[in-house]
Design an enzyme around this catalytic site. Structure first.
Site, PDB file in Angstrom:
ATOM      1  N   LYS A   9      32.280 164.398  76.251  1.00  0.00           N
ATOM      2  CA  LYS A   9      32.708 165.618  75.562  1.00  0.00           C
ATOM      3  C   LYS A   9      33.476 165.296  74.277  1.00  0.00           C
ATOM      4  O   LYS A   9      33.440 166.067  73.316  1.00  0.00           O
ATOM      5  CB  LYS A   9      33.578 166.445  76.510  1.00  0.00           C
ATOM      6  CG  LYS A   9      34.067 167.773  75.948  1.00  0.00           C
ATOM      7  CD  LYS A   9      34.815 168.538  77.024  1.00  0.00           C
ATOM      8  CE  LYS A   9      35.376 169.854  76.534  1.00  0.00           C
ATOM      9  NZ  LYS A   9      36.034 170.602  77.622  1.00  0.00           N
ATOM     10  N   ASP A  39      32.541 175.250  83.391  1.00  0.00           N
ATOM     11  CA  ASP A  39      33.572 174.508  82.674  1.00  0.00           C
ATOM     12  C   ASP A  39      33.054 173.098  82.493  1.00  0.00           C
ATOM     13  O   ASP A  39      33.044 172.302  83.429  1.00  0.00           O
ATOM     14  CB  ASP A  39      34.882 174.510  83.476  1.00  0.00           C
ATOM     15  CG  ASP A  39      35.954 173.602  82.865  1.00  0.00           C
ATOM     16  OD1 ASP A  39      35.793 173.190  81.702  1.00  0.00           O
ATOM     17  OD2 ASP A  39      36.950 173.321  83.557  1.00  0.00           O
ATOM     18  N   GLU A  55      38.301 177.830  76.398  1.00  0.00           N
ATOM     19  CA  GLU A  55      38.833 177.511  77.717  1.00  0.00           C
ATOM     20  C   GLU A  55      40.144 178.244  78.036  1.00  0.00           C
ATOM     21  O   GLU A  55      40.288 178.799  79.139  1.00  0.00           O
ATOM     22  CB  GLU A  55      39.001 175.991  77.852  1.00  0.00           C
ATOM     23  CG  GLU A  55      37.663 175.263  77.924  1.00  0.00           C
ATOM     24  CD  GLU A  55      37.768 173.766  77.700  1.00  0.00           C
ATOM     25  OE1 GLU A  55      38.910 173.277  77.535  1.00  0.00           O
ATOM     26  OE2 GLU A  55      36.732 173.084  77.684  1.00  0.00           O
ATOM     27  N   ASP A 111      46.566 174.440  78.015  1.00  0.00           N
ATOM     28  CA  ASP A 111      45.349 173.819  78.555  1.00  0.00           C
ATOM     29  C   ASP A 111      45.303 172.351  78.140  1.00  0.00           C
ATOM     30  O   ASP A 111      45.019 172.020  76.995  1.00  0.00           O
ATOM     31  CB  ASP A 111      44.124 174.572  78.025  1.00  0.00           C
ATOM     32  CG  ASP A 111      42.828 174.082  78.653  1.00  0.00           C
ATOM     33  OD1 ASP A 111      42.865 173.071  79.379  1.00  0.00           O
ATOM     34  OD2 ASP A 111      41.778 174.695  78.409  1.00  0.00           O
TER      35      ASP A 111
END
Length: 597
Positions: A70, A8, A169, A191
């Site tokens: 990210k 992850d 994810e 999420d």
């Protein structure tokens, strides 16, 4: 078969897991520390640091410490204005060119920085397994576009990993959640991480995991809520002290860390105290201290528009899935930002359920799901069938400037979708194929993925030629587009994601540069270790000599004293060769010194 690790790669923290001994398990440096901060520090003096060691430099070297990278992965510079203001380091780029990170005199791609984090996770897994690791499943936000997915794949390759699968994810979280809890049900995965917000509506039946719809916002995450706290506190301090704390990068980082801590505290109590002694220096009045009480109501109020974006995304998910709120059996919370109580309240209200599942650790469940898929790929887990969907639509620009959708959003993948087009003009010998990503009616409002031409068409009136365009999307979301003249059989194609990834030369260069950074870090670490060892030996043997010099033969005592003196000078000069030589002499003669005493 070699192990396929699950990673992850998060905005704030990252985690690695493996499917081992019949279950997915998080791998950490120790039992207490299982998350690696997604932070890299290109230190002025020492080696490149990753994780906790890097985060410790966030205040002292803010311009050299990169976090939340990210949010820049696969992004054009004109897409990151919201993200750029949240970080102290320099983000570079022009218009529709891809953004990079400038640290000191060097420029790094976001993929390169992410590769350093991935490399740290890989080494952690190797230490746990006791074997080399070369394969991985890496997760991405469900709403990541084509370029962001390819950038993630490139980061894995730079880190020396063969990326077996890119998995969304929320899908990974549902996989970890559902494998342990067999049964037929409809699940919404909520999420909410540090930099992205994703939602997926899934049907789980036995070992079948089917994503019906997904949506989200890759510009919304916990960082944005932190910034609201920063602005509230800084504005209050500015009114009282006439000093804007946001203009000093070191002070701003102290405030950012305090804001994140206050946000976390508001999940457990109605108010949080933000206290930063000696936060700044007033030339007239001396040191100034910051103290601010942030209530949960005030926090909710200043973030109301952000919560509005969360609520809108939830409603969009239900609309795109074609379901009513009452059919949701469970809402699975994933990501650290789901600890925000207002976010949980929105989930309950929109999906009309009290079954908000917080049983899994929201920081670990995505990595566990990735490792579960790794278990399937390495042949250790069976009877699991995973079906995901496209996060965006794909199509072509027509002659009138409209978007002609070929693959609608939320199409199950893998998939091959074909559509026949024709020419808009008489005697047209070639046609441009302009591939787009998005759902907007106008072509220019969608994201261009690539353009190629189909040449050699036979002369014919408009509307006569038949051109079949095929969109093939594999399980990773990699898109291959081909165009075929059905009358002549002539074909042209393009692997669209390749247009956004690094080419082979760029990839090779960044692999070498990243390896060089890692090697330099290891060498510097060895230097530091040797110096620390030399200092310990110099201190401890020196003390031993003080207490035993009288019982040693004078020649031995003198020789040891001279050697220690030379070792001390070598330490002061940071002369590694001399340090090694003096340490070797002490080691070789130590038994003689001791026995003589």
């Amino acid at each position: 078969m070699s192990k396929v690790i699950g990673i992850d790669l998060g905005t704030t923290n990252s985690a690695v897991a493996v499917y081992h001994d019949g279950r997915a398990q998080i791998v950490g440096v120790n039992h207490q520390k299982k998350l690696v901060p997604s932070v890299v520090c290109f230190s002025n003096e020492g080696p490149t640091l990753v994780g906790d060691a890097a985060r410790e430099h966030q205040v002292l070297q803010p311009e050299r410490t990169v976090y939340s990278v990210k949010r820049f992965m696969g992004r054009r510079y004109d897409e990151v204005s919201r993200e750029e203001r949240l970080v102290p380091y320099e983000v570079r780029g022009k218009g529709q060119g891809y953004c990079n990170i400038r640290v000191g005199k060097r420029t790094y791609s976001p993929q390169q920085i992410s590769a350093l984090i991935l490399g740290e996770l890989r080494r952690t897994a190797e230490q746990f397994l006791g074997e080399s690791v070369t394969k991985a499943v890496i997760t991405v936000p469900a709403h990541f576009n084509d370029a962001q997915r390819q950038a993630t794949r490139d980061a894995g390759r730079i880190a020396g990993l063969e990326v077996e699968r890119i998995i969304n994810e929320p899908t990974a979280a549902a996989l970890a959640h559902g494998v342990e809890q067999r049964g037929d049900r409809h699940v919404v995965v909520f999420d909410f991480g540090g930099g992205t917000f994703d939602l997926s509506f899934m049907k789980i039946k036995g070992g079948r995991f089917e994503v019906v719809a997904s949506t989200g916002n890759t510009h919304l995450g916990g960082d944005d809520f932190d910034q609201r706290i920063i602005d509230v506190v800084a504005e209050d301090f500015l009114r009282r002290e006439a000093i804007d704390l946001r203009h000093n990068s070191m002070t701003l980082q102290r405030l950012k860390l305090a804001a994140a801590q206050a946000k976390a505290e508001l999940s457990d109590r109605p108010q949080a105290e933000i206290m930063l002694p000696y936060v700044t220096m007033d030339p007239v009045h001396g040191p100034r201290h910051l103290q601010y009480t942030l209530g949960r109501d005030r926090f909710d109020a200043v973030c109301e528009d952000l919560f509005g974006e969360v609520r809108d995304a939830c409603k969009t998910l239900l609309r795109e899935a074609g379901v009513n709120p009452g059919c949701v059996d469970d809402v699975v919370l994933v990501g650290g930002s789901t600890r925000i109580l207002k976010a949980q309240k929105i989930a309950r209200e929109v999906f009309q359920t009290d079954n908000v599942d917080r049983s899994a650790n929201p920081d670990e469940v995505v990595a566990l799901g990735a490792a579960t898929l790794g278990g399937v790929l390495q042949g250790d887990l069976h009877n699991v069938n995973l079906m995901d969907v496209t996060a965006h639509g794909f199509g072509l620009a027509d002659a009138a400037g409209r978007m002609d959708t070929v693959v609608p959003k939320n199409t199950p993948i893998p998939a091959v979708v074909k559509k026949v087009f024709t020419t808009p003009r008489d005697n047209q010998r070639s046609v441009p194929i302009n591939v787009l990503e998005g759902q907007a009616p106008r072509a220019e409002d969608n994201r261009p993925l690539g353009t190629f031409r189909l040449d050699g068409l036979a002369k014919a009136p408009r509307g006569v030629p038949r051109i079949e365009v095929a969109f093939a999307i594999d399980a990773n979301g990699i898109l291959d587009v081909s165009a075929t003249d059905l009358d002549t059989g002539k074909q042209q194609n393009i692997v669209v994601t390749g247009t956004y990834g690094l080419d082979d030369d760029e990839l090779h260069d960044q692999q070498e540069a990243t390896e060089a950074l890692h090697e330099a870090a290891e060498q510097k670490a060895q230097v530091v270790e040797l110096r620390n060892h030399a200092q310990r030996v110099h201190h401890e043997v020196g003390r031993w000599l003080e207490h035993n010099a009288g019982v040693l033969p004078p020649k031995n005592a003198a020789h040891l004293a001279v050697t220690l003196k030379r070792l001390g000078k070598a330490i002061e000069a940071n002369d590694l060769r001399r340090m090694k030589k003096m340490l070797q002499q002490i080691d070789e003669h130590w038994d003689g010194y001791r026995l003589a005493g």
